[in-house]
Scaffold this motif. Structure first.
Motif, short mmCIF file in Angstrom:
data_model
loop_
_atom_site.label_atom_id
_atom_site.label_comp_id
_atom_site.label_asym_id
_atom_site.label_seq_id
_atom_site.Cartn_x
_atom_site.Cartn_y
_atom_site.Cartn_z
N ALA A 39 8.13 29.81 33.33
CA ALA A 39 7.03 28.87 33.06
C ALA A 39 6.78 28.62 31.57
CB ALA A 39 5.76 29.36 33.76
N PRO A 40 6.84 29.66 30.69
CA PRO A 40 6.63 29.38 29.26
C PRO A 40 7.67 28.44 28.67
CG PRO A 40 6.38 31.73 29.70
CD PRO A 40 6.94 31.11 30.95
N ARG A 41 8.85 28.38 29.27
CA ARG A 41 9.89 27.45 28.78
C ARG A 41 9.60 26.02 29.25
NH1 ARG A 41 15.29 29.02 30.75
NH2 ARG A 41 15.87 27.27 29.43
N ILE A 42 8.90 25.90 30.37
CA ILE A 42 8.55 24.57 30.89
C ILE A 42 7.37 23.98 30.11
CG2 ILE A 42 7.74 23.31 32.94
CD1 ILE A 42 9.09 25.49 34.67
N LYS A 43 6.49 24.86 29.65
CA LYS A 43 5.22 24.45 29.03
C LYS A 43 5.38 23.39 27.93
CE LYS A 43 1.58 26.22 26.02
NZ LYS A 43 0.77 27.36 25.59
N PRO A 44 6.26 23.59 26.92
CA PRO A 44 6.29 22.59 25.83
C PRO A 44 6.67 21.20 26.30
CG PRO A 44 8.08 24.19 25.58
CD PRO A 44 7.18 24.71 26.65
N PHE A 45 7.51 21.14 27.32
CA PHE A 45 7.94 19.83 27.83
C PHE A 45 6.83 19.17 28.64
CE2 PHE A 45 11.78 22.48 27.35
CZ PHE A 45 12.36 21.78 26.31
N ALA A 46 6.09 19.96 29.41
CA ALA A 46 4.94 19.43 30.15
C ALA A 46 3.92 18.85 29.17
CB ALA A 46 4.30 20.53 31.00
N GLU A 47 3.71 19.57 28.07
CA GLU A 47 2.72 19.12 27.10
C GLU A 47 3.21 17.90 26.31
OE1 GLU A 47 1.56 22.82 25.19
OE2 GLU A 47 0.31 23.31 26.93
N GLN A 48 4.49 17.90 25.99
CA GLN A 48 5.08 16.74 25.29
C GLN A 48 4.96 15.48 26.14
OE1 GLN A 48 9.28 17.23 24.39
NE2 GLN A 48 9.57 15.02 24.40
N HIS A 49 5.24 15.61 27.45
CA HIS A 49 5.23 14.45 28.35
C HIS A 49 3.86 14.20 28.96
CE1 HIS A 49 9.52 13.43 28.33
NE2 HIS A 49 9.75 14.73 28.21
N ARG A 50 2.92 15.10 28.71
CA ARG A 50 1.57 15.02 29.29
C ARG A 50 1.66 14.86 30.81
NH1 ARG A 50 -2.47 14.87 26.12
NH2 ARG A 50 -3.80 13.80 27.64
N MET A 51 2.50 15.69 31.41
CA MET A 51 2.70 15.62 32.86
C MET A 51 2.37 16.96 33.50
SD MET A 51 6.10 14.47 35.04
CE MET A 51 5.73 12.73 35.33
N VAL A 52 1.57 16.90 34.53
CA VAL A 52 1.23 18.11 35.29
C VAL A 52 2.46 18.66 35.98
CG1 VAL A 52 0.05 18.85 37.42
CG2 VAL A 52 -1.22 17.63 35.64
N VAL A 53 2.62 19.98 35.92
CA VAL A 53 3.61 20.69 36.72
C VAL A 53 2.83 21.60 37.67
CG1 VAL A 53 5.57 22.27 36.74
CG2 VAL A 53 5.29 20.66 34.84
N ALA A 54 2.98 21.34 38.96
CA ALA A 54 2.27 22.13 39.97
C ALA A 54 3.21 23.20 40.50
CB ALA A 54 1.78 21.23 41.10
N MET A 55 2.80 24.45 40.30
CA MET A 55 3.63 25.59 40.70
C MET A 55 3.56 25.79 42.22
SD MET A 55 4.84 26.32 37.85
CE MET A 55 4.51 26.16 36.09
N HIS A 56 4.74 25.90 42.83
CA HIS A 56 4.83 26.06 44.27
C HIS A 56 4.95 27.55 44.61
CE1 HIS A 56 5.86 25.49 48.43
NE2 HIS A 56 7.03 26.07 48.27
N GLY A 57 4.08 28.00 45.48
CA GLY A 57 4.10 29.41 45.85
C GLY A 57 4.93 29.68 47.09
N HIS A 58 5.51 30.88 47.12
CA HIS A 58 6.17 31.38 48.33
C HIS A 58 5.40 32.61 48.81
CE1 HIS A 58 9.39 28.83 46.57
NE2 HIS A 58 9.56 28.54 47.85
N SER A 59 6.02 33.44 49.61
CA SER A 59 5.28 34.59 50.17
C SER A 59 5.84 35.92 49.70
CB SER A 59 5.31 34.53 51.70
OG SER A 59 6.63 34.62 52.19
N ASN A 60 6.72 35.89 48.69
CA ASN A 60 7.37 37.12 48.22
C ASN A 60 6.41 37.94 47.36
OD1 ASN A 60 8.91 39.10 47.04
ND2 ASN A 60 10.48 37.74 46.21
N LEU A 61 5.86 39.01 47.92
CA LEU A 61 4.90 39.85 47.20
C LEU A 61 5.56 41.01 46.49
CD1 LEU A 61 2.10 39.97 49.93
CD2 LEU A 61 2.22 38.47 47.93
N THR A 62 6.87 41.20 46.68
CA THR A 62 7.55 42.36 46.09
C THR A 62 7.97 42.11 44.65
OG1 THR A 62 9.69 41.65 46.95
CG2 THR A 62 8.40 43.11 48.34
N ASP A 63 8.10 40.85 44.26
CA ASP A 63 8.53 40.51 42.90
C ASP A 63 7.36 39.92 42.14
OD1 ASP A 63 9.62 39.57 40.57
OD2 ASP A 63 11.26 38.44 41.52
N PRO A 64 6.82 40.65 41.14
CA PRO A 64 5.65 40.15 40.41
C PRO A 64 5.92 38.89 39.60
CG PRO A 64 6.52 42.13 39.36
CD PRO A 64 7.28 41.96 40.65
#
Length: 284
Positions: free
Chosen positions: A144-169
């Protein structure tokens, strides 16, 4: 809050079409639902996808990136394709959707650790060329921190999609993981999958009530609790009916998108029609 002020954040109505709503709720589809619809050898999935959506009477979508890409390419070949294909190609795809009266609300493009920075940046350019208001991403907290500068440059929302994997933080699965993303950037929001959220034993209704201002769109699917399987709608534990009623009552501008993932007896079109009928009946 920020969303109320920031019409530029892509969470308002779609500019291209005044889409019909069912009881005030914007129903659509995550086009992954049509992943098994056959396509011509070497071709993209755009034509079959538009035909499938038209058959289902659905007019807006979250477009799954592999369906606009050539099938069967190696990782290196697909990277080259993404970086070298002219943006006019994606504008032409948008024109095909426009001609069918279908709007692309979100482009589902999911950077992982193997993506280069130019490849991440290119996702935003593709999304804009396709006319998408937002990008959705099945990604991880460390990317996500690598996506951040591009989202901010393009002023475009990135909506994070969740799964159900609770074992990997590192996975997006818990309320805390979504909160961590939203702390990184005001352009990071939530694409909540109520099936996965239920399977991970979280309460989708309570979460939507509390965080509705930060949710762009929902994936509607049914699953059993305790990491249970995908089921036919109405046979699992996900509160599909209750969530749709909540959206109807509160008039929040959250899209409700069908994601067909269980194994049904019919074709993908048959099963998405079945899900659509369930959703419309829930809103009646």
């Amino acid at each position: 809050g920020i969303l109320a002020a920031a019409t530029g954040l892509g969470l308002k109505g779609n500019r291209a079409f005044a889409q019909p709503a069912t009881a005030g709720v914007r129903l659509g589809v995550q086009t992954y639902s049509f992943r098994d619809v056959p396509r011509a050898a070497g071709g993209d999935g755009v034509g079959p996808l538009i035909a499938a959506m038209t058959a289902c009477g659905l007019k807006e979508c979250e477009l799954w990136a592999p369906q606009v890409e050539p099938a069967g390419l190696s990782r290196e070949a697909i990277r080259a394709w993404r970086l070298e294909t002219p943006l006019d190609h994606f504008r032409a795809v948008k024109s095909r959707f426009d001609a069918a009266g279908i709007s692309i609300y979100g482009y589902n493009y999911s950077p992982n650790k193997s993506y280069t920075d130019p490849e991440i940046a290119r996702g935003f350019e593709m999304a804009k060329a396709l006319g998408a208001e937002i990008m959705t991403a099945s990604t991880t907290l460390d990317v996500a921190p690598r996506i951040k500068p591009f989202a901010e440059q393009h002023r475009m929302v990135v909506a994070m999609h969740g799964h159900s994997n609770l074992t990997d933080p590192n996975e997006f699965a818990t309320p805390d993981s979504f909160a961590a993303a939203m702390k990184m950037s005001r352009f990071f929001k939530i694409n909540l999958d109520i099936g996965h959220f239920t399977a991970a034993n979280f309460d989708a209704m309570a979460y939507i009530r509390e965080h509705h201002a930060d949710i762009t769109n929902l994936h509607l699917k049914d699953r059993k609790k305790n990491q249970g399987p995908n089921t036919v709608w109405g046979e699992g534990d996900a509160p599909i009916r209750e969530v749709l009623q909540l959206l109807k009552k509160e008039r929040w501008p959250i899209r409700a998108y069908i994601e067909y993932e269980y194994t049904g007896p019919g074709s993908p079109v048959d099963e998405v029609k079945r899900c659509g009928a369930y959703a419309r009946q829930a809103l009646a």
